[in-house]
Design a protein around this motif. Structure first.
Motif, PDB file in Angstrom:
ATOM      1  N   UNK A 266       9.419  32.294 -28.797  1.00 38.76           N
ATOM      2  CA  UNK A 266      10.155  33.309 -29.544  1.00 38.76           C
ATOM      3  C   UNK A 266       9.753  34.668 -28.986  1.00 38.76           C
ATOM      4  N   UNK A 267      10.589  35.200 -28.105  1.00 35.65           N
ATOM      5  CA  UNK A 267      10.248  36.446 -27.411  1.00 35.65           C
ATOM      6  C   UNK A 267      10.200  37.635 -28.343  1.00 35.65           C
ATOM      7  N   UNK A 268      11.033  37.654 -29.392  1.00 34.12           N
ATOM      8  CA  UNK A 268      11.019  38.786 -30.328  1.00 34.12           C
ATOM      9  C   UNK A 268       9.685  38.860 -31.063  1.00 34.12           C
ATOM     10  N   UNK A 269       9.222  37.701 -31.542  1.00 38.54           N
ATOM     11  CA  UNK A 269       7.923  37.679 -32.212  1.00 38.54           C
ATOM     12  C   UNK A 269       6.808  38.053 -31.248  1.00 38.54           C
ATOM     13  N   UNK A 270       6.882  37.531 -30.057  1.00 32.58           N
ATOM     14  CA  UNK A 270       5.860  37.841 -29.046  1.00 32.58           C
ATOM     15  C   UNK A 270       5.807  39.341 -28.778  1.00 32.58           C
ATOM     16  N   UNK A 271       6.960  39.951 -28.562  1.00 31.72           N
ATOM     17  CA  UNK A 271       7.004  41.376 -28.235  1.00 31.72           C
ATOM     18  C   UNK A 271       6.486  42.233 -29.383  1.00 31.72           C
TER      19      UNK A 271
ATOM     20  N   UNK B 174       2.268  29.541 -33.165  1.00 27.21           N
ATOM     21  CA  UNK B 174       3.645  29.068 -33.299  1.00 27.21           C
ATOM     22  C   UNK B 174       4.438  30.036 -34.163  1.00 27.21           C
ATOM     23  N   UNK B 175       5.762  29.841 -34.229  1.00 28.77           N
ATOM     24  CA  UNK B 175       6.656  30.761 -34.914  1.00 28.77           C
ATOM     25  C   UNK B 175       6.300  30.956 -36.383  1.00 28.77           C
ATOM     26  N   UNK B 176       6.114  29.859 -37.098  1.00 30.25           N
ATOM     27  CA  UNK B 176       5.842  29.949 -38.541  1.00 30.25           C
ATOM     28  C   UNK B 176       4.567  30.739 -38.801  1.00 30.25           C
ATOM     29  N   UNK B 177       3.528  30.451 -38.029  1.00 27.46           N
ATOM     30  CA  UNK B 177       2.256  31.161 -38.198  1.00 27.46           C
ATOM     31  C   UNK B 177       2.400  32.630 -37.824  1.00 27.46           C
ATOM     32  N   UNK B 178       3.085  32.896 -36.713  1.00 30.71           N
ATOM     33  CA  UNK B 178       3.272  34.274 -36.251  1.00 30.71           C
ATOM     34  C   UNK B 178       4.020  35.104 -37.290  1.00 30.71           C
ATOM     35  N   UNK B 179       5.047  34.520 -37.898  1.00 21.70           N
ATOM     36  CA  UNK B 179       5.811  35.236 -38.921  1.00 21.70           C
ATOM     37  C   UNK B 179       4.940  35.550 -40.133  1.00 21.70           C
TER      38      UNK B 179
END
Length: 319
Positions: A61-66, A303-308
């Motif tokens: 997920x590039x948006x979350x990464x950025x 991962x996405x869920x954790x990052x969010x």
């Protein structure tokens, strides 16, 4: 297993995996039942005679990464796709990214430090081989000294090292001792001191974060009671890095709680070229955020869920 039985198992496995024969075809050719064919195929996998390497491209997920990279000025970040149906797939997605990154940054002659835990054990079992020259792997913190609780730290370290054709060095002491005086004496032992010198020389350290909960391995091993963990929570502690506790604002424990630990210090971790945190699960979000605030992590794999969840907590706090 007799040679005759082993030969049949090998034939069945090769017919199934190499010749793409169906199980009923194999049963007819071997004059055995289809259920026996299925059992032999499963047995070949259980014994490690059949293994699989999945080489899918990483989905991130590039948006979350950025967003996370910009907020916390991270050196590198990898946010893998989450799978809501099976946690093991999420772990696999994260390990794919970690393995690829480690194969890029680990060079001949490097000394790499790793910590123990469920996440690190999984990562060690799902690496992509990349043999390097004269690489050393060292354990960053002690384990547990309770025979009823195992961190699997020895096996984990060996798997990391073997993946790179490296040598490995154990830190065969408890992660916690009764008081700081005992910890100091243990560190003075010549053999233990040699391990600490290796830890000092590491450029790359890889660890996960623990979160303060009654099911912690340190509670099960008897280092803390459930009541102790309640007190830690009340004091603002949300997790640990290599058995050293950190608060939600990024500050770490001081005094006896900090000095009883036998392992790398958080001050050392902050100075490493690559301080890599691998953490998966919403329950770890507070501890991940604390590690980022404290500057202990410059590279994150999640991962996405954790990052969010990390971002949600960050926004709620209005940092």
């Amino acid at each position: 297993m007799s040679n005759e039985n082993l030969s049949q198992l090998m034939r069945v496995a090769k017919k199934y995996y190499l010749l793409d024969m169906k199980q009923d075809e194999i049963a007819a050719s071997e004059q055995i039942s289809k259920s026996t064919v299925s059992r032999l195929i499963n047995k070949a996998r259980e014994l490690g005679y059949v293994t699989f390497n999945l080489n899918f491209p990483s989905v991130t997920d590039e948006n979350l990464q950025n967003e996370l990279q910009e907020i916390f000025q991270l050196k590198h970040i990898f946010v893998a796709e989450s799978d809501k149906t099976d946690e093991r797939i999420t772990f696999s997605n994260v390990s794919d990214g970690l393995s690829s990154y480690l194969n890029e940054i680990i060079s001949d002659g490097d000394i790499v430090g790793v910590s123990w835990g469920k996440t690190m054990t999984y990562m060690s079992e799902n690496l992509v081989p990349a043999v390097k020259k004269d690489v050393k792997f060292v354990l960053l913190n002690g384990g547990v000294s309770n025979r009823n609780v195992s961190t699997l730290s020895d096996q984990m370290l060996i798997k990391f090292a073997k993946n790179y054709g490296a040598t490995w060095y154990f830190l065969q002491v408890p992660s916690f001792v009764d008081n700081s005086h005992i910890a100091g004496i243990i560190k003075q032992d010549s053999k233990i001191n040699e391990i600490f010198r290796l830890i000092e020389e590491t450029d790359t350290v890889i660890y996960s974060v623990g979160f303060v909960n009654k099911d912690s391995v340190l509670v099960k091993a008897g280092y803390f009671t459930e009541g102790d963990y309640e007190n830690l929570r009340k004091q603002g502690f949300v997790g640990d890095i290599c058995s050293r506790y950190i608060k939600n604002n990024g500050e770490h424990a001081e005094g006896e709680l900090y000095d009883r630990v036998i392992g790398i210090s958080l001050e050392e971790i902050k100075e490493k070229k690559n301080s890599i945190c691998v953490a998966i699960g919403k329950e770890k979000a507070e501890a991940i955020l604390a590690s980022l605030k404290g500057g202990y992590t410059n590279t994150l794999f999640t991962d996405e869920i954790t990052a969010k969840e990390v971002l949600n907590l960050y926004r709620k706090e209005g940092v």
